[in-house]
Write a protein that holds these residues in place. Structure first.
Motif, short mmCIF file in Angstrom:
data_model
loop_
_atom_site.label_atom_id
_atom_site.label_comp_id
_atom_site.label_asym_id
_atom_site.label_seq_id
_atom_site.Cartn_x
_atom_site.Cartn_y
_atom_site.Cartn_z
N LEU A 13 5.39 7.49 6.14
CA LEU A 13 4.79 6.77 5.03
C LEU A 13 4.75 7.62 3.77
N TYR A 14 4.94 6.95 2.63
CA TYR A 14 4.98 7.61 1.33
C TYR A 14 4.15 6.82 0.33
N GLU A 15 3.67 7.51 -0.69
CA GLU A 15 3.04 6.82 -1.81
C GLU A 15 4.13 6.35 -2.77
N GLY A 16 3.79 5.44 -3.67
CA GLY A 16 4.78 4.93 -4.61
C GLY A 16 5.88 4.18 -3.90
N ASP A 17 7.08 4.29 -4.42
CA ASP A 17 8.22 3.58 -3.83
C ASP A 17 8.89 4.37 -2.72
N GLY A 18 8.54 5.66 -2.58
CA GLY A 18 9.15 6.47 -1.53
C GLY A 18 10.60 6.78 -1.82
N PRO A 19 11.31 7.34 -0.85
CA PRO A 19 12.73 7.67 -1.04
C PRO A 19 13.60 6.42 -1.10
N ALA A 20 14.85 6.61 -1.47
CA ALA A 20 15.79 5.49 -1.53
C ALA A 20 15.86 4.80 -0.17
N ASP A 80 0.81 -1.22 0.00
CA ASP A 80 0.00 0.00 0.00
C ASP A 80 0.84 1.27 0.00
N PHE A 81 1.80 1.34 0.93
CA PHE A 81 2.63 2.54 1.08
C PHE A 81 4.07 2.14 1.33
N ALA A 82 4.97 3.09 1.11
CA ALA A 82 6.38 2.88 1.42
C ALA A 82 6.68 3.48 2.79
N LEU A 83 7.52 2.81 3.55
CA LEU A 83 7.88 3.25 4.90
C LEU A 83 9.37 3.52 4.97
N GLU A 84 9.72 4.70 5.46
CA GLU A 84 11.13 5.04 5.66
C GLU A 84 11.24 5.94 6.88
N ASP A 85 12.02 5.49 7.86
CA ASP A 85 12.29 6.30 9.05
C ASP A 85 11.00 6.78 9.72
N GLY A 86 10.02 5.89 9.81
CA GLY A 86 8.79 6.21 10.52
C GLY A 86 7.79 7.05 9.76
N ALA A 98 13.46 3.02 1.15
CA ALA A 98 12.13 2.77 1.72
C ALA A 98 11.67 1.36 1.38
N GLU A 99 10.82 0.81 2.23
CA GLU A 99 10.27 -0.53 2.02
C GLU A 99 8.77 -0.41 1.79
N ARG A 100 8.30 -1.00 0.70
CA ARG A 100 6.88 -0.95 0.40
C ARG A 100 6.16 -2.08 1.15
N LEU A 101 5.14 -1.69 1.92
CA LEU A 101 4.47 -2.61 2.83
C LEU A 101 2.95 -2.52 2.70
N THR A 102 2.26 -3.40 3.40
CA THR A 102 0.80 -3.45 3.39
C THR A 102 0.26 -2.94 4.72
N PHE A 103 -0.79 -2.15 4.66
CA PHE A 103 -1.43 -1.67 5.87
C PHE A 103 -2.05 -2.84 6.62
N GLY A 104 -1.70 -2.98 7.89
CA GLY A 104 -2.15 -4.12 8.68
C GLY A 104 -3.50 -3.93 9.36
N ASN A 105 -4.22 -2.86 8.99
CA ASN A 105 -5.56 -2.60 9.53
C ASN A 105 -5.58 -2.37 11.04
N VAL A 106 -4.50 -1.78 11.53
CA VAL A 106 -4.42 -1.32 12.91
C VAL A 106 -3.77 0.06 12.87
N GLY A 107 -4.35 1.02 13.55
CA GLY A 107 -3.77 2.36 13.54
C GLY A 107 -4.28 3.22 14.68
N VAL A 108 -3.59 4.32 14.91
CA VAL A 108 -4.01 5.33 15.89
C VAL A 108 -4.32 6.60 15.12
N TYR A 109 -5.48 7.19 15.38
CA TYR A 109 -5.97 8.32 14.58
C TYR A 109 -6.34 9.51 15.45
#
Length: 228
Positions: free
Chosen positions: A150-157, A142-148, A159-170
């Protein structure tokens, strides 16, 4: 976090025929409804107010779960009508029951060993999402994660593209200014990413989506083998 929202309003179409007469969150895993495992984990994380949004066979939830006094919490229900309002619309409708502070949201149709107490009580931005490795049914993530962050696409160099685990704080602000009705949460995530206000973390422990009879059987078998 003293408040949490459990998303339980789905129609469970992919889980049929098991959900013809039983809502998916009330299907049993290890002798108790799937949603009860979430309630117990929330209680262990010192959550004391739980809102459950409902739609399909909504009357069964209070019949099974009551007001939460069995677990020492208060449970309230946000009924969305016969057609679920999607994640964004459902969250918006539940806001009056959730209080002013940030709240935890978890989908009822997952299983994980995430310790909810370790999640931030105050997200740096509008939300903090738990990400997991990409499962077979969602290999592109879904999104790329780097240093805490989240980014769309591949994100910065790096970054790891991961799936939203359906748990979050809002924070409430992610949806509170939207027009009430049926809408997805994805556009809110995208706006938050553009503003640099969507944080995340990678969870590498046990996590499963429970969306089909095969996935439910696989979960039960996996848990049986782990306990053995």
């Amino acid at each position: 976090m003293r408040h949490a929202l459990i998303l339980a309003a789905g129609l469970g179409e992919r889980m049929r025929p098991l959900t013809t007469h039983t809502p998916k969150p009330l299907l049993e895993v290890h002798g108790k409804p799937l949603i009860v495992h979430h309630i117990e984990k929330l209680v262990a994380a010192d959550v004391r107010y739980i809102v459950i949004n409902t739609s399909h066979l909504a009357e069964q939830f209070p019949d099974v779960l009551g007001d939460g006094s069995h677990w020492g919490v208060r449970i309230r229900y946000s009924y969305e009508g016969p057609v679920p309002l999607e994640t964004g619309g459902g969250m918006h409708k539940a806001l009056p029951l959730l209080g002013p502070e940030p709240f935890l949201v978890v989908s009822a149709d997952i299983w994980s060993e995430i310790d909810y107490a370790t999640l931030p009580r105050e997200p740096a931005g509008v939300a903090h999402l738990v990400m997991v490795g990409n499962p077979d049914f969602h290999p592109k993530g879904d999104f790329a994660l780097e240093d805490g962050r989240l980014y769309e696409g591949d994100g910065p160099a790096g970054a790891e593209r991961l799936t939203f685990g359906n748990v979050g704080v809002y924070r409430r602000e992610i949806v509170e200014n939207e027009v009430a009705g049926r809408f997805k949460l994805l556009p809110m995530y995208q706006r938050a990413i553009e503003a640099g206000r969507l944080s995340g973390e990678k969870y590498e422990g046990f996590w499963r989506n429970v969306g089909t009879p095969a996935q439910l059987d696989e979960l039960r078998e996996n848990l049986d083998s782990r306990r053995a």
